[in-house]
Design an enzyme around this catalytic site. Structure first.
Site, PDB file in Angstrom:
ATOM      1  N   SER A   1       1.256  -1.080  -0.280  1.00 45.83           N
ATOM      2  CA  SER A   1      -0.410   0.061  -0.458  1.00 45.83           C
ATOM      3  C   SER A   1       0.511   1.237  -0.284  1.00 45.83           C
ATOM      4  CB  SER A   1      -0.757  -0.022   1.492  1.00 45.83           C
ATOM      5  OG  SER A   1      -0.186   0.699   2.369  1.00 45.83           O
TER       6      SER A   1
ATOM      7  N   HIS B   1      -2.398  -6.669   2.392  1.00 49.14           N
ATOM      8  CA  HIS B   1      -2.162  -6.846   2.646  1.00 49.14           C
ATOM      9  C   HIS B   1      -2.602  -9.260   3.141  1.00 49.14           C
ATOM     10  CE1 HIS B   1       0.078  -3.687   4.825  1.00 49.14           C
ATOM     11  NE2 HIS B   1       0.185  -3.874   3.568  1.00 49.14           N
TER      12      HIS B   1
ATOM     13  N   GLU C   1      -5.121  -3.161   8.921  1.00 52.41           N
ATOM     14  CA  GLU C   1      -4.009  -3.649   9.782  1.00 52.41           C
ATOM     15  C   GLU C   1      -5.068  -3.200  11.343  1.00 52.41           C
ATOM     16  OE1 GLU C   1      -0.112  -2.162  10.597  1.00 52.41           O
ATOM     17  OE2 GLU C   1       0.169  -2.294   7.884  1.00 52.41           O
TER      18      GLU C   1
ATOM     19  N   GLU D   1       1.706  -9.598   6.431  1.00 50.56           N
ATOM     20  CA  GLU D   1       2.787  -9.625   7.862  1.00 50.56           C
ATOM     21  C   GLU D   1       1.961 -10.395   9.291  1.00 50.56           C
ATOM     22  OE1 GLU D   1       1.487  -5.318   8.491  1.00 50.56           O
ATOM     23  OE2 GLU D   1       2.842  -4.513   6.826  1.00 50.56           O
TER      24      GLU D   1
ATOM     25  N   ASP E   1      -4.550   0.247  11.149  1.00 49.27           N
ATOM     26  CA  ASP E   1      -3.950   1.265  10.430  1.00 49.27           C
ATOM     27  C   ASP E   1      -5.445   1.224   9.339  1.00 49.27           C
ATOM     28  OD1 ASP E   1      -2.520   2.604   8.265  1.00 49.27           O
ATOM     29  OD2 ASP E   1      -0.953   0.897   8.027  1.00 49.27           O
TER      30      ASP E   1
ATOM     31  N   GLU F   1      -4.042   5.310  11.912  1.00 49.06           N
ATOM     32  CA  GLU F   1      -2.967   5.508  11.417  1.00 49.06           C
ATOM     33  C   GLU F   1      -3.316   5.414  10.115  1.00 49.06           C
ATOM     34  OE1 GLU F   1       0.404   2.741  10.690  1.00 49.06           O
ATOM     35  OE2 GLU F   1       0.561   2.664   8.694  1.00 49.06           O
TER      36      GLU F   1
ATOM     37  N   ASP G   1       1.361   7.997   7.723  1.00 50.32           N
ATOM     38  CA  ASP G   1       1.973   6.854   6.956  1.00 50.32           C
ATOM     39  C   ASP G   1       1.701   7.407   4.911  1.00 50.32           C
ATOM     40  OD1 ASP G   1       3.444   5.102   5.440  1.00 50.32           O
ATOM     41  OD2 ASP G   1       1.573   3.569   5.975  1.00 50.32           O
TER      42      ASP G   1
ATOM     43  N   LYS H   1       9.589   4.683   7.627  1.00 46.02           N
ATOM     44  CA  LYS H   1       9.417   3.429   7.191  1.00 46.02           C
ATOM     45  C   LYS H   1      10.894   4.247   6.066  1.00 46.02           C
ATOM     46  CE  LYS H   1       5.442   2.000   6.016  1.00 46.02           C
ATOM     47  NZ  LYS H   1       4.290   2.463   4.839  1.00 46.02           N
TER      48      LYS H   1
ATOM     49  N   HIS I   1       8.342  -1.090   9.706  1.00 51.41           N
ATOM     50  CA  HIS I   1       8.539  -2.364   8.898  1.00 51.41           C
ATOM     51  C   HIS I   1       7.618  -2.009   7.732  1.00 51.41           C
ATOM     52  CE1 HIS I   1       5.037  -5.576   9.747  1.00 51.41           C
ATOM     53  NE2 HIS I   1       4.796  -3.732   9.714  1.00 51.41           N
TER      54      HIS I   1
ATOM     55  N   LYS J   1       6.217  -0.979  14.980  1.00 52.21           N
ATOM     56  CA  LYS J   1       5.394  -1.575  13.963  1.00 52.21           C
ATOM     57  C   LYS J   1       6.079  -2.690  12.987  1.00 52.21           C
ATOM     58  CE  LYS J   1       2.433  -0.083   9.985  1.00 52.21           C
ATOM     59  NZ  LYS J   1       1.151   0.118   9.911  1.00 52.21           N
TER      60      LYS J   1
END
Ligand code: 2PG
Ligand code: MG
Length: 451
Positions: free
Chosen positions: A46, A158, A167, A208, A245, A312, A339, A364, A392, A415
């Site tokens: 993403s 994901h 998430e 993840e 997230d 997030e 993010d 990140k 990550h 995270k």
């Protein structure tokens, strides 16, 4: 005393695989022909549209995802520019990488090329100085272990389930140490698996490592997580908080300016027995969308009902007005992490700070392409009362750089996925080692004690 010379004598890269089976760049920086630092670059799914460029070959091999061009850039242009440079001069190394690239977004060399070398150089320096990486990056400051923001239920880009938010994470904020926090998370993870299994829900995992069952909406996910926390013997809210997230840029449609919940729609239609691809104006078939205002109201409702402490990318990367309103409405109650909004970029973060948007940044390293620029983003956040969460990517390698970075910056939050898949667990295991090494001076604390 004459300064010991620690000159870069070789830079070499190769194409390796990441945790999704896609190619990525690994670089090795050699110092004085004897010390080596190695690093592997992560990759997102993403990805924010303002991220630095991840250079892909676009050829037949690996369905276009090869990174031979980036590897070649390391082995020629970058190597040439860095031979003879003192490996301990990280800022100079990163400046040379930025300068050799010459673009705003690392589009010429590729941020995957620059980052691999930037990280490998830091590792080589630490190796040559015979000190741990977190100590090299953080100097005398590091003593704080991050609280895991552990993703135990995957959705969005994901996984292929019906969960639209990307998430759902647990945070063991009241643990006495990182080690105990990790244990609490792993126990909750196993209880979640048991609950999913008992209900006939899938226990397959997403990118993840979190489970990826078909659940109707965020409320249903949060219910099952709270249940898993309790089943593991912990008190939701008091001992374990929840973070989300939403990765809302992925849900946003520029044309109608709405957020589209396709998974929620799909499951609702399936349960109502509505034919696929048949849409009319009945409640059962109507697509579920939310406007910015409805999204904000949705979050208000969720934080009222559940022990959510962090959200997030609650809104899309361009929705600055929406973000301002979101921050006004719930920014005092929860952490609002940018993010895709900030992409580890000090220019975007600076704009956000001035507009009073969000109150935290996700960091990140590959969003920006050098270690120094990522550190600058953390510093800018910390100097302006924003929190920094080291993160990550959904595509990872066994590289544990971010574990050291989180401690080096005393960031307080990390995270890095579920306690499942070695690419995720490697970072947690590295943190266990760091905590033991720091011994008496190590600190683990609730990052939200003032919220
Ligand atoms: C995110 C990340 C990591 P991706 O959105 O925060 O969890 O996902 O690497 O796919 O961008
Ligand atoms: Mg995100």
């Amino acid at each position: 005393m004459k300064k010991k010379s620690l000159a870069i004598t070789d830079v070499h890269a190769r194409e390796i695989l990441d945790s999704r089976g896609n190619p990525t760049v690994e670089a090795i920086v050699t110092v004085n022909d004897c010390y080596e630092g190695r690093a592997g670059v992560p990759s997102g799914a993403s990805t924010g549209k303002f991220e630095a460029v991840e250079l892909r070959d676009g050829e037949l091999r690996y369905m276009g995802l090869g990174v031979q061009k980036a590897v070649n850039n390391v082995n020629t242009k970058i190597k040439e520019a860095l031979i003879g440079i003192d490996v301990c001069d990280q800022k100079l190394i990163d400046y040379i990488l930025i300068d050799t690239d010459g673009t705003e977004n690392k589009g010429s060399l590729g941020a995957n090329a620059t980052l691999s070398v930037s990280m490998a150089a830091a590792r080589a320096a630490a190796e040559a100085l015979n000190i741990p990486l977190y100590r090299y990056l953080g100097g005398v400051r590091p003593n704080r272990l991050p609280v895991p923001m552990m993703n135990i239920l995957n959705g969005g880009r994901h996984a292929t389930n019906t969960v639209d938010f990307q998430e759902f994470m647990i945070m063991p904020v009241k643990a006495v140490s990182f080690k105990e926090g990790l244990r609490i998370c792993a126990e909750i993870y196993h209880n979640l698996k048991k609950i999913c299994h008992e209900r006939g829900l899938s226990t397959g995992v997403g990118d993840e490592g979190g489970f990826a069952p078909d659940l109707p909406d965020a409320t249903a996910v949060l219910d099952v997580i709270v249940e898993a926390v309790k089943a593991a013997g912990y008190k939701p809210d008091e001992e374990v908080k929840i973070a989300i997230d939403a990765a809302a840029s992925e849900l946003y449609n520029e044309d109608d300016k709405k957020y589209h919940f396709s998974g929620e729609t799909q499951l609702k239609r399936k349960w109502a027995g509505v034919e696929n691809d048949f849409y009319d104006e009945t409640d059962e078939s109507r697509e579920i969308t939310r406007t910015t205002e409805e999204m904000i109201a949705y979050y208000e409702e969720l934080i009222e009902r559940f022990p959510i402490v962090s959200i997030e990318d609650g809104l899309a990367e361009d929705d600055w007005d929406g973000w301002q309103e979101l921050t006004k409405r719930i920014g005092k109650k929860v952490q609002l992490v940018g993010d895709d909004l900030f992409v580890t970029n000090t220019k975007r973060l600076d704009a956000g700070i001035k507009l009073e948007v969000a109150n935290a940044i996700l960091v990140k390293v590959n969003q920006i392409g050098t270690v120094s620029e990522a550190i600058e983003a953390v510093e800018m956040a910390q100097n302006n009362g924003y929190k920094a969460v080291i993160s990550h990517r959904s595509g990872e390698t066994e590289d544990t750089f971010i574990a050291d970075l989180a401690v080096a910056m005393n960031a307080g939050q990390i995270k890095t996925g579920a306690p499942c898949r070695s690419d995720r667990v490697a970072k947690y295991n590295r943190l266990l080692g760091i905590e033991e090494e720091l011994g008496k001076v190590s600190v683990y604390m609730d990052p939200f004690h003032k919220l």
